[in-house]
Design a protein around this motif. Structure first.
Motif, PDB file in Angstrom:
ATOM      1  N   ALA A   1      11.053 -12.010   7.380  1.00 26.40           N
ATOM      2  CA  ALA A   1       9.826 -11.537   8.023  1.00 26.40           C
ATOM      3  C   ALA A   1       9.834 -10.018   8.157  1.00 26.40           C
ATOM      4  O   ALA A   1       8.816  -9.362   7.911  1.00 26.40           O
ATOM      5  N   THR A   2      10.972  -9.448   8.496  1.00 25.26           N
ATOM      6  CA  THR A   2      11.097  -7.996   8.622  1.00 25.26           C
ATOM      7  C   THR A   2      10.868  -7.320   7.278  1.00 25.26           C
ATOM      8  O   THR A   2      10.130  -6.336   7.180  1.00 25.26           O
ATOM      9  N   ARG A   3      11.485  -7.846   6.222  1.00 20.62           N
ATOM     10  CA  ARG A   3      11.304  -7.268   4.883  1.00 20.62           C
ATOM     11  C   ARG A   3       9.839  -7.359   4.457  1.00 20.62           C
ATOM     12  O   ARG A   3       9.300  -6.424   3.876  1.00 20.62           O
ATOM     13  N   TRP A   4       9.194  -8.491   4.722  1.00 22.94           N
ATOM     14  CA  TRP A   4       7.792  -8.647   4.348  1.00 22.94           C
ATOM     15  C   TRP A   4       6.917  -7.642   5.088  1.00 22.94           C
ATOM     16  O   TRP A   4       6.032  -7.022   4.497  1.00 22.94           O
ATOM     17  N   ARG A   5       7.138  -7.470   6.396  1.00 22.00           N
ATOM     18  CA  ARG A   5       6.343  -6.523   7.172  1.00 22.00           C
ATOM     19  C   ARG A   5       6.486  -5.100   6.622  1.00 22.00           C
ATOM     20  O   ARG A   5       5.513  -4.356   6.503  1.00 22.00           O
ATOM     21  N   LYS A   6       7.715  -4.716   6.267  1.00 21.72           N
ATOM     22  CA  LYS A   6       7.951  -3.377   5.704  1.00 21.72           C
ATOM     23  C   LYS A   6       7.229  -3.226   4.367  1.00 21.72           C
ATOM     24  O   LYS A   6       6.638  -2.177   4.086  1.00 21.72           O
ATOM     25  N   LEU A   7       7.284  -4.248   3.558  1.00 23.85           N
ATOM     26  CA  LEU A   7       6.608  -4.234   2.267  1.00 23.85           C
ATOM     27  C   LEU A   7       5.095  -4.109   2.457  1.00 23.85           C
ATOM     28  O   LEU A   7       4.419  -3.345   1.753  1.00 23.85           O
ATOM     29  N   LEU A   8       4.577  -4.830   3.408  1.00 26.13           N
ATOM     30  CA  LEU A   8       3.153  -4.799   3.711  1.00 26.13           C
ATOM     31  C   LEU A   8       2.720  -3.400   4.141  1.00 26.13           C
ATOM     32  O   LEU A   8       1.686  -2.885   3.684  1.00 26.13           O
ATOM     33  N   VAL A   9       3.488  -2.756   4.984  1.00 23.91           N
ATOM     34  CA  VAL A   9       3.176  -1.396   5.427  1.00 23.91           C
ATOM     35  C   VAL A   9       3.161  -0.438   4.232  1.00 23.91           C
ATOM     36  O   VAL A   9       2.252   0.386   4.098  1.00 23.91           O
ATOM     37  N   LEU A  10       4.146  -0.560   3.354  1.00 24.13           N
ATOM     38  CA  LEU A  10       4.186   0.291   2.160  1.00 24.13           C
ATOM     39  C   LEU A  10       2.949   0.069   1.295  1.00 24.13           C
ATOM     40  O   LEU A  10       2.337   1.022   0.808  1.00 24.13           O
ATOM     41  N   ALA A  11       2.588  -1.171   1.085  1.00 14.81           N
ATOM     42  CA  ALA A  11       1.480  -1.500   0.194  1.00 14.81           C
ATOM     43  C   ALA A  11       0.128  -1.104   0.772  1.00 14.81           C
ATOM     44  O   ALA A  11      -0.783  -0.735   0.024  1.00 14.81           O
ATOM     45  N   GLN A  12      -0.017  -1.159   2.071  1.00 16.63           N
ATOM     46  CA  GLN A  12      -1.317  -0.903   2.673  1.00 16.63           C
ATOM     47  C   GLN A  12      -1.715   0.568   2.670  1.00 16.63           C
ATOM     48  O   GLN A  12      -2.832   0.899   3.038  1.00 16.63           O
ATOM     49  N   ARG A  13      -0.847   1.426   2.159  1.00 14.59           N
ATOM     50  CA  ARG A  13      -1.256   2.827   2.011  1.00 14.59           C
ATOM     51  C   ARG A  13      -2.161   3.001   0.794  1.00 14.59           C
ATOM     52  O   ARG A  13      -2.782   4.031   0.617  1.00 14.59           O
ATOM     53  N   PHE A  14      -2.233   1.958  -0.034  1.00 12.94           N
ATOM     54  CA  PHE A  14      -3.073   2.005  -1.223  1.00 12.94           C
ATOM     55  C   PHE A  14      -4.399   1.297  -0.940  1.00 12.94           C
ATOM     56  O   PHE A  14      -4.419   0.205  -0.387  1.00 12.94           O
ATOM     57  N   PRO A  15      -5.498   1.924  -1.345  1.00 12.11           N
ATOM     58  CA  PRO A  15      -6.817   1.363  -1.053  1.00 12.11           C
ATOM     59  C   PRO A  15      -6.999  -0.041  -1.625  1.00 12.11           C
ATOM     60  O   PRO A  15      -6.558  -0.339  -2.734  1.00 12.11           O
TER      61      PRO A  15
END
Length: 126
Positions: free
Chosen positions: A10-24
């Motif tokens: 869950a922690t890895r997924w949340r970090k990945l999500l934060v990284l990805a959400q910087r892209f429109p």
């Protein structure tokens, strides 16, 4: 979307999500009943529930070969993905510093050209 994930996953997924959400246009979604990242409905990556697990991430074939040779403990493919422009990423093995570039490249492969152009213009302006 990733409600079923627990602990380190869950922690890895949340970090990945934060990284990805910087892209429109990136949104958290599902694919094959697993957590996924999409841009305008197009799959960028998904967590696999198959036995070997990992993150299935869009990746061009040239980059894929380089990653497989450079870090075979972190990157792999199965026969299923041999003819698809994707790579499997062991999130517990990959260098965290590699993820932003990998996600950006996947986003660029899947995002509509207009969205990529807008992002690049905004990036140049800042």
């Amino acid at each position: 979307m990733a409600d079923g994930l627990k602990g380190a996953a869950a922690t890895r997924w949340r970090k990945l999500l934060v990284l990805a959400q910087r892209f429109p246009g990136v949104e958290e979604s599902t694919s094959y009943n697993t957590p996924a990242l999409k841009v305008k409905g197009r799959l960028i990556a998904r967590l696999r529930s198959e036995a070997e697990g990992a993150l299935a991430l869009y990746c061009d074939f040239v980059d894929r070969e380089m990653l497989l040779q450079a870090a075979p403990d972190a990157f792999f493919i199965t026969d299923h993905y041999a003819n698809y422009p994707m790579i499997l990423v062991r999130l517990d093995k990959v260098l965290p510093s590699a993820l932003p570039e990998l996600i950006e490249k996947a986003w660029r492969m899947r995002a509509p050209a207009k969205l990529v152009a807008e992002f690049d213009r905004a990036d140049l302006a800042s």
